[in-house]
Design a protein around this motif. Structure first.
Motif, PDB file in Angstrom:
ATOM      1  N   GLY A 223      15.918  27.365  51.716  1.00 48.83           N
ATOM      2  CA  GLY A 223      16.155  28.720  52.210  1.00 48.83           C
ATOM      3  C   GLY A 223      15.201  29.721  51.606  1.00 48.83           C
ATOM      4  O   GLY A 223      14.682  30.612  52.288  1.00 48.83           O
ATOM      5  N   ARG A 224      14.930  29.573  50.310  1.00 47.07           N
ATOM      6  CA  ARG A 224      13.968  30.472  49.650  1.00 47.07           C
ATOM      7  C   ARG A 224      12.570  30.315  50.219  1.00 47.07           C
ATOM      8  O   ARG A 224      11.875  31.296  50.459  1.00 47.07           O
ATOM      9  CB  ARG A 224      13.932  30.183  48.144  1.00 47.07           C
ATOM     10  CG  ARG A 224      14.990  30.884  47.381  1.00 47.07           C
ATOM     11  CD  ARG A 224      14.720  30.771  45.882  1.00 47.07           C
ATOM     12  NE  ARG A 224      15.988  30.613  45.210  1.00 47.07           N
ATOM     13  CZ  ARG A 224      16.317  29.598  44.429  1.00 47.07           C
ATOM     14  NH1 ARG A 224      15.468  28.634  44.186  1.00 47.07           N
ATOM     15  NH2 ARG A 224      17.505  29.546  43.883  1.00 47.07           N
TER      16      ARG A 224
ATOM     17  N   ALA B 268       8.159  32.243  53.667  1.00 48.50           N
ATOM     18  CA  ALA B 268       7.237  32.028  54.787  1.00 48.50           C
ATOM     19  C   ALA B 268       7.382  33.140  55.818  1.00 48.50           C
ATOM     20  O   ALA B 268       6.383  33.622  56.378  1.00 48.50           O
ATOM     21  CB  ALA B 268       7.489  30.674  55.437  1.00 48.50           C
ATOM     22  N   ARG B 269       8.614  33.566  56.071  1.00 47.08           N
ATOM     23  CA  ARG B 269       8.823  34.679  57.010  1.00 47.08           C
ATOM     24  C   ARG B 269       8.241  35.967  56.465  1.00 47.08           C
ATOM     25  O   ARG B 269       7.692  36.769  57.208  1.00 47.08           O
ATOM     26  CB  ARG B 269      10.314  34.854  57.294  1.00 47.08           C
ATOM     27  CG  ARG B 269      10.774  34.032  58.465  1.00 47.08           C
ATOM     28  CD  ARG B 269      12.196  34.391  58.849  1.00 47.08           C
ATOM     29  NE  ARG B 269      13.071  33.444  58.151  1.00 47.08           N
ATOM     30  CZ  ARG B 269      14.080  33.762  57.362  1.00 47.08           C
ATOM     31  NH1 ARG B 269      14.395  35.015  57.167  1.00 47.08           N
ATOM     32  NH2 ARG B 269      14.801  32.846  56.781  1.00 47.08           N
ATOM     33  N   ALA B 270       8.344  36.182  55.172  1.00 51.80           N
ATOM     34  CA  ALA B 270       7.805  37.402  54.567  1.00 51.80           C
ATOM     35  C   ALA B 270       6.287  37.408  54.625  1.00 51.80           C
ATOM     36  O   ALA B 270       5.665  38.465  54.774  1.00 51.80           O
ATOM     37  CB  ALA B 270       8.279  37.526  53.127  1.00 51.80           C
TER      38      ALA B 270
END
Length: 119
Positions: free
Chosen positions: A94-95, A100-102
Motif C-alpha cells: 500500500g505504501r 507511485a501515485r504521488a
C-alpha cells in the motif's frame, strides 16, 4: 525463484490451517490436564497409595501439562508470525502504491488563476 501472489496465499492459508488445528489439539489436551489436576482425578493403580508413586504420577501429569502448554504457545506463535508477515506485506504494498501515485501526480497543484492565465 520468486513466489507468485497466489502461491504465497496458498502457503499462508495452509500454514494457518495447520496452526489452528495444532492449536486446537494442544488447547484441548491442556484443558484436559487442567481438569484432571483441578478435580484431583489422577489416573493410576492401587500403587499410588504410597507417596513416591503418587508424586511420580503427579510429576508425569505436570510434564504432560507443560508439553501441551508449550505446543499451544508454539502454534499460537506460528499464527502470529504468518498473520504479521501477511499484514506487513500488505501495508508495504500500500505504501509503495501511494508513493507511485504521488510520483505520477504533479508535486504542486496549479492554481485556477494560473491555468486561466496560460490559456
Amino acid at each position: 525463484m520468486p513466489l507468485t501472489d497466489d502461491r504465497k496465499k496458498v502457503i499462508r492459508l495452509s500454514g494457518l490451517a495447520v496452526s489452528f488445528v495444532g492449536l486446537a489439539v494442544a488447547l484441548r489436551a491442556f484443558l484436559g490436564f487442567v481438569r484432571a489436576v483441578a478435580g484431583n482425578a489422577i489416573e493410576g493403580s492401587p500403587a499410588l497409595v504410597r507417596f513416591p508413586e503418587y508424586y511420580r504420577q503427579v510429576g508425569a501429569y505436570y510434564t504432560r501439562g507443560f508439553i501441551t502448554g508449550f505446543f499451544a504457545c508454539y502454534f499460537l506463535m506460528m499464527v502470529a508470525i504468518i498473520v504479521g508477515s501477511w499484514v506487513d506485506e500488505v501495508r508495504r504494498a500500500g505504501r509503495s502504491a501511494r508513493a507511485a501515485r504521488a510520483a505520477e501526480s504533479p508535486a504542486i497543484p496549479e492554481l485556477a488563476a494560473e491555468a486561466a492565465a496560460r490559456k
